[in-house]
Design a protein around this motif. Structure first.
Motif, PDB file in Angstrom:
ATOM      1  N   THR A 252       0.833  -1.207   0.000  1.00 61.67           N
ATOM      2  CA  THR A 252       0.000   0.000   0.000  1.00 61.67           C
ATOM      3  C   THR A 252       0.859   1.245   0.000  1.00 61.67           C
ATOM      4  N   GLY A 253       0.285   2.305  -0.560  1.00 65.67           N
ATOM      5  CA  GLY A 253       0.964   3.596  -0.546  1.00 65.67           C
ATOM      6  C   GLY A 253       0.463   4.495   0.566  1.00 65.67           C
ATOM      7  N   GLY A 254      -0.474   3.999   1.369  1.00 67.51           N
ATOM      8  CA  GLY A 254      -1.010   4.804   2.473  1.00 67.51           C
ATOM      9  C   GLY A 254       0.076   5.124   3.487  1.00 67.51           C
ATOM     10  N   SER A 255       0.241   6.395   3.827  1.00 65.37           N
ATOM     11  CA  SER A 255       1.386   6.812   4.638  1.00 65.37           C
ATOM     12  C   SER A 255       1.343   6.298   6.064  1.00 65.37           C
ATOM     13  N   ALA A 256       0.143   6.059   6.605  1.00 62.80           N
ATOM     14  CA  ALA A 256       0.039   5.750   8.037  1.00 62.80           C
ATOM     15  C   ALA A 256      -0.070   4.259   8.341  1.00 62.80           C
ATOM     16  N   TRP A 257      -0.155   3.421   7.311  1.00 59.47           N
ATOM     17  CA  TRP A 257      -0.246   1.982   7.568  1.00 59.47           C
ATOM     18  C   TRP A 257       1.113   1.466   8.033  1.00 59.47           C
ATOM     19  N   THR A 258       1.156   0.827   9.200  1.00 63.17           N
ATOM     20  CA  THR A 258       2.454   0.439   9.783  1.00 63.17           C
ATOM     21  C   THR A 258       2.899  -0.968   9.404  1.00 63.17           C
ATOM     22  N   GLY A 259       2.027  -1.745   8.795  1.00 66.32           N
ATOM     23  CA  GLY A 259       2.395  -3.111   8.430  1.00 66.32           C
ATOM     24  C   GLY A 259       3.366  -3.135   7.256  1.00 66.32           C
ATOM     25  N   GLY A 260       4.075  -4.229   7.109  1.00 64.06           N
ATOM     26  CA  GLY A 260       5.024  -4.384   6.010  1.00 64.06           C
ATOM     27  C   GLY A 260       5.694  -5.734   6.087  1.00 64.06           C
ATOM     28  N   VAL A 261       6.767  -5.901   5.330  1.00 68.83           N
ATOM     29  CA  VAL A 261       7.425  -7.211   5.285  1.00 68.83           C
ATOM     30  C   VAL A 261       7.952  -7.630   6.662  1.00 68.83           C
ATOM     31  N   LEU A 262       8.294  -6.653   7.507  1.00 67.77           N
ATOM     32  CA  LEU A 262       8.801  -7.003   8.834  1.00 67.77           C
ATOM     33  C   LEU A 262       7.703  -7.496   9.776  1.00 67.77           C
ATOM     34  N   SER A 263       6.436  -7.300   9.379  1.00 67.61           N
ATOM     35  CA  SER A 263       5.313  -7.710  10.230  1.00 67.61           C
ATOM     36  C   SER A 263       5.007  -9.202  10.116  1.00 67.61           C
ATOM     37  N   VAL A 264       5.503  -9.833   9.056  1.00 72.98           N
ATOM     38  CA  VAL A 264       5.143 -11.230   8.792  1.00 72.98           C
ATOM     39  C   VAL A 264       5.700 -12.143   9.880  1.00 72.98           C
ATOM     40  N   ARG A 265       4.860 -13.027  10.366  1.00 72.98           N
ATOM     41  CA  ARG A 265       5.240 -13.942  11.445  1.00 72.98           C
ATOM     42  C   ARG A 265       6.451 -14.780  11.059  1.00 72.98           C
ATOM     43  N   SER A 266       7.364 -14.921  11.986  1.00 71.50           N
ATOM     44  CA  SER A 266       8.533 -15.773  11.789  1.00 71.50           C
ATOM     45  C   SER A 266       8.567 -16.805  12.903  1.00 71.50           C
ATOM     46  N   GLU A 267       8.962 -18.010  12.582  1.00 74.49           N
ATOM     47  CA  GLU A 267       9.016 -19.074  13.589  1.00 74.49           C
ATOM     48  C   GLU A 267      10.360 -19.109  14.312  1.00 74.49           C
ATOM     49  N   GLY A 268      11.285 -18.277  13.863  1.00 74.39           N
ATOM     50  CA  GLY A 268      12.609 -18.271  14.497  1.00 74.39           C
ATOM     51  C   GLY A 268      12.543 -17.708  15.912  1.00 74.39           C
ATOM     52  N   GLY A 269      13.349 -18.269  16.805  1.00 73.03           N
ATOM     53  CA  GLY A 269      13.368 -17.807  18.184  1.00 73.03           C
ATOM     54  C   GLY A 269      14.204 -16.543  18.341  1.00 73.03           C
ATOM     55  N   HIS A 270      14.244 -16.036  19.553  1.00 73.93           N
ATOM     56  CA  HIS A 270      15.034 -14.836  19.864  1.00 73.93           C
ATOM     57  C   HIS A 270      16.052 -15.210  20.935  1.00 73.93           C
ATOM     58  N   VAL A 271      17.291 -15.480  20.494  1.00 75.55           N
ATOM     59  CA  VAL A 271      18.326 -15.922  21.434  1.00 75.55           C
ATOM     60  C   VAL A 271      19.615 -15.168  21.157  1.00 75.55           C
ATOM     61  N   ASP A 272      20.440 -15.068  22.172  1.00 71.73           N
ATOM     62  CA  ASP A 272      21.758 -14.476  22.021  1.00 71.73           C
ATOM     63  C   ASP A 272      22.779 -15.548  21.675  1.00 71.73           C
ATOM     64  N   ASP A 273      23.792 -15.161  20.928  1.00 70.25           N
ATOM     65  CA  ASP A 273      24.920 -16.053  20.653  1.00 70.25           C
ATOM     66  C   ASP A 273      25.976 -15.774  21.718  1.00 70.25           C
ATOM     67  N   ASP A 274      25.967 -16.595  22.753  1.00 69.64           N
ATOM     68  CA  ASP A 274      26.845 -16.349  23.898  1.00 69.64           C
ATOM     69  C   ASP A 274      28.321 -16.619  23.606  1.00 69.64           C
TER      70      ASP A 274
END
Length: 581
Positions: free
Chosen positions: A333-355
C-alpha cells in the motif's frame, strides 16, 4: 463546560481553523495527495478512469492519521473530514463520492463508522448519489466490545482502518462493488476491539472532557472523549492487557488453535516505548492460550487527540476466509500511516543471544608488572577505600547533578562502588593491568549510561598502558593515568576546562607529574590537593561538553558532579596509600 478548568495547551493557529490547517499539513507532507479544501476531502491524484471500485472513508477530525493518512494505493481512494469529533456534512460526503466515481467507474464503496452522525450524513449522501445515477454502496462497520449491546451494535473503533485495508486491497485486485461489500460485511463479524485510557483529551480551545484519577484508568472509553463503561485501578502492562484480551477472547469465542491478527492502536498520547511493551504482552498472553498470532500491527491509527491509552483489536482469521483476509492486510500500500510491512510477517525463528561471540573478549591474560603481597594489600585496600567513599557520596553527587543533569550521578557512582566491593571479595589483584581491565568491565555493566561508558573507556585505556609497563613505579601509573585521560577526551569529546570529570583528573595528573621526583608521601599529598582544586574550579566554568552543556548556565551554581566524584575516589586512594606506606 466548567469555566474553572484551564484550557489545554495545543500548538494550533485557532480552534476555528485547526481542521483545515491539519488537512493542509497532510498534503504539504504528502504532495502526491490532492486536497479539495472547500469540502475537506483528500483523494489520490487521478487523471483517467481506473475502471475499478473506489473506497471512501472518513469521519470527524481529531483521530489522525485516520482517515486521510490511509489514502493511497491499496487503501482508501479518498477521505472526507468533519469538524473535531463531528461528522462531515452530507454535501461534503456527496462531493467525495462524485469525485471518486468520476475516476473509478467500477463504483464507490463508502465505509461508515457506526456513529449516529456518520450514519445519517453518509447515508443521506449515498442515497442522493444513487438518485443522480452514481454506482455507490455503503457499509456501516463497528466492532467495539464495550458498546456491543447497543441496539445499533458496537461503535466503530480502530477496526475501521482494517476495513479500509481489506476493501482497498480487494479493489486493487479488481473485485466488483457487491463482492467487496459482502466480504467486508463478513469481516466485521470476526473482529472485536476494547481499550483503556489513562488520561482524557480536550477539544482545541477547551479544557479536558472528563477526569480520571491519577491511579485509575477508564475501560472502554470511546475515541470522541466519551467516558468508558467503568473506572478501574491502574495495573501493570501485563495485567491490563490480560484483562482486555480475556474479554475479547470471550466475545469472539476464541479457542486454542485459532489464528488472529492484532491491531494495537495508540490513542494519541502513549509513548512508543509503552506500545512496544503492550505488543509483547499481547503476544505472550494470546500464545499462552495457544492462539496463533499471525500479525501485530501497532501504532497511531485512529487516535483521540492527545488521549493517553490504547485499544486492542483482534481479528479472528476463520478457516474459510482467514487466508484471504491475511493476504489483503499484507498487500502493498501507498497509504502513509499503515504500519504493516514485510517485517510484520510472522517468523518461527526464536530470539536468542549467541553467547560465544564475546567469549574471546573476556578475561585478559596476565600481563604487565606483578605486585608482591604487600603491594597487593595496598592496592586492594585503596580500592576498597575508594569504593566506600563512592557509596557514601550518593546524596551529595545526586544533589550536584540535579541542577544540570538528571539527578542520578550519585546513584550511578554508588552502584560502581558496591560492585567494586563485591569484586574485591574474591578477585586477585596481583596484576594491576588485569584489575584495571576488570574495573572497566564493571563500569560498563554495573554503572551503565554515560558515566559507565566514560569510566569503562578510561579504565580500559589505563589497563592497556599498564600491560605494556616494565615495572610497578610512579612513572608507569602516570602513563596509565594519562592514557585514561586521552581516551576519555577522544571519545567523550571533552577537554580540561569544559566542566567535566576531566578537570579533576587533569589537574591532579599535572600535579603528580610535577612532583614525580619528590618524596612519595609529598607526591601523594600534592596530588590529592590538586584533585580538590580541580573539582572546585568547575564552579566557575561554563559547561562545553557532557550533559550539563545542554542546560542554561543559570542552573549551574555548584561543582560539576562528575568532577567531584573523581575527586572523591582519587583522594580516597591517595590518602589510603599515604597512610599505609
Amino acid at each position: 463546560m466548567s469555566s474553572n478548568k484551564p484550557v489545554t495547551k495545543k500548538i494550533i493557529n485557532s480552534p476555528q481553523t485547526c481542521v483545515d490547517d491539519n488537512l493542509r499539513g497532510v498534503v504539504a507532507t504528502y504532495p502526491s495527495l490532492q486536497l479539495h479544501p472547500k469540502h475537506r476531502v483528500i483523494t489520490v491524484r487521478q487523471k483517467s478512469d481506473t475502471g475499478r471500485v473506489a473506497i471512501l472513508g472518513g469521519g470527524g477530525s481529531g483521530h489522525e492519521p485516520f482517515a486521510a493518512g490511509f489514502v493511497g494505493a491499496g487503501l482508501l481512494d479518498g477521505a472526507v473530514a468533519g469538524g473535531v469529533f463531528a461528522s462531515p456534512p452530507t454535501g461534503h460526503v456527496l462531493y467525495a463520492i462524485a469525485h471518486l466515481y468520476k475516476y473509478n467507474s467500477g463504483g464507490v464503496l463508502v465505509i461508515i463508522g457506526n456513529y449516529t452522525g456518520d450514519r445519517l450524513n453518509f447515508g443521506k449522501a449515498i442515497e442522493k448519489a444513487k438518485i443522480s445515477g452514481i454506482k455507490v454502496e455503503g457499509l456501516i462497520v463497528g466492532e467495539d466490545v464495550a458498546s456491543c449491546k447497543n441496539k445499533t451494535g458496537g461503535r466503530s473503533m480502530v477496526g475501521e482502518v482494517l476495513f479500509y485495508k481489506l476493501a482497498g486491497a480487494l479493489a486493487a485486485k479488481g473485485y466488483d462493488l457487491a463482492t467487496i461489500r459482502k466480504e467486508a460485511a463478513e469481516f466485521n463479524k470476526y473482529m472485536a476491539t476494547l481499550g483503556v485510557c489513562l488520561s482524557t483529551c480536550s477539544l482545541p480551545g477547551q479544557p479536558p472532557l472528563f477526569e480520571i484519577a491519577h491511579d485509575e484508568m477508564e475501560l472502554g472509553a470511546g475515541v470522541h472523549g466519551e467516558a468508558g463503561i467503568t473506572k478501574m485501578k491502574m495495573g501493570t502492562a501485563k495485567e491490563v492487557v490480560a484483562m482486555i484480551l480475556e474479554q475479547i477472547i470471550s466475545h469472539l469465542k476464541l479457542v486454542a488453535g485459532n489464528r488472529v491478527v492484532v491491531t494495537i492502536d495508540n490513542l494519541g498520547g502513549t509513548s512508543i516505548f509503552e506500545m512496544n511493551i503492550i505488543s509483547a504482552e499481547v503476544k505472550d498472553h494470546l500464545e499462552s492460550k495457544k492462539i496463533k498470532v499471525e500479525r501485530i500491527f501497532s501504532g497511531h491509527f485512529k487516535t483521540s487527540l492527545e488521549m493517553q491509552g490504547f485499544q486492542i483489536c483482534v481479528l479472528h482469521l476463520n478457516e474459510e476466509k482467514g487466508d484471504l483476509w491475511l493476504e489483503t492486510l499484507d498487500a502493498p500500500t501507498g497509504g502513509s500511516a499503515w504500519t504493516g510491512g514485510v517485517l510484520s510477517v510472522r517468523s518461527e525463528g526464536g530470539h536468542v543471544d549467541d553467547d560465544t561471540l564475546l567469549q574471546s573478549h573476556g578475561a585478559k591474560a596476565k600481563s604487565g608488572p606483578a605486585l608482591n603481597p604487600k603491594e597487593q594489600e595496598l592496592l586492594r585496600g585503596s580500592l576498597l577505600s575508594a569504593a566506600e567513599q563512592l557509596v557514601k557520596s550518593e546524596a551529595l553527587l545526586n544533589k550536584l547533578d540535579s541542577g544540570c543533569g538528571d539527578g542520578d550521578c550519585g546513584i550511578t557512582i554508588k552502584n560502581f562502588g558496591i560492585a567494586i566491593q563485591s569484586y574485591l571479595k574474591t578477585a586477585s589483584v596481583e596484576y594491576p593491568s588485569n584489575v584495571l581491565w576488570d574495573l572497566s568491565e564493571i563500569a560498563e555493566t554495573d554503572m551503565g549510561g554515560t558515566s559507565g561508558g566514560i569510566y569503562s573507556l578510561g579504565l580500559s585505556a589505563a589497563s592497556q598502558a599498564m600491560a605494556s609497563a616494565k615495572s610497578n613505579d610512579v612513572a608507569s601509573w602516570l602513563a596509565a593515568w594519562e592514557s585514561a585521560i586521552q581516551a576519555i577526551s577522544k571519545y567523550g569529546g571533552a577537554e580540561p576546562g569544559d566542566r567535566t570529570m576531566l578537570d579533576t583528573l587533569h589537574h591532579a595528573a599535572e600535579a603528580f607529574k610535577q612532583n614525580l621526583s619528590a618524596d612519595l608521601k609529598a607526591l601523594l599529598k600534592k596530588t590529592a590537593e590538586a584533585s580538590e582544586q580541580g573539582a572546585k574550579a568547575t564552579v566557575k566554568m561554563v559547561a562545553r561538553a557532557g550533559r550539563a552543556s545542554y542546560v542554561a548556565s543559570g542552573y549551574m551554581n555548584d561543582e560539576d558532579a562528575g568532577a567531584r566524584a573523581a575527586a572523591v575516589w582519587l583522594q580516597a586512594i591517595l590518602n589510603y596509600v599515604t597512610n599505609n606506606i
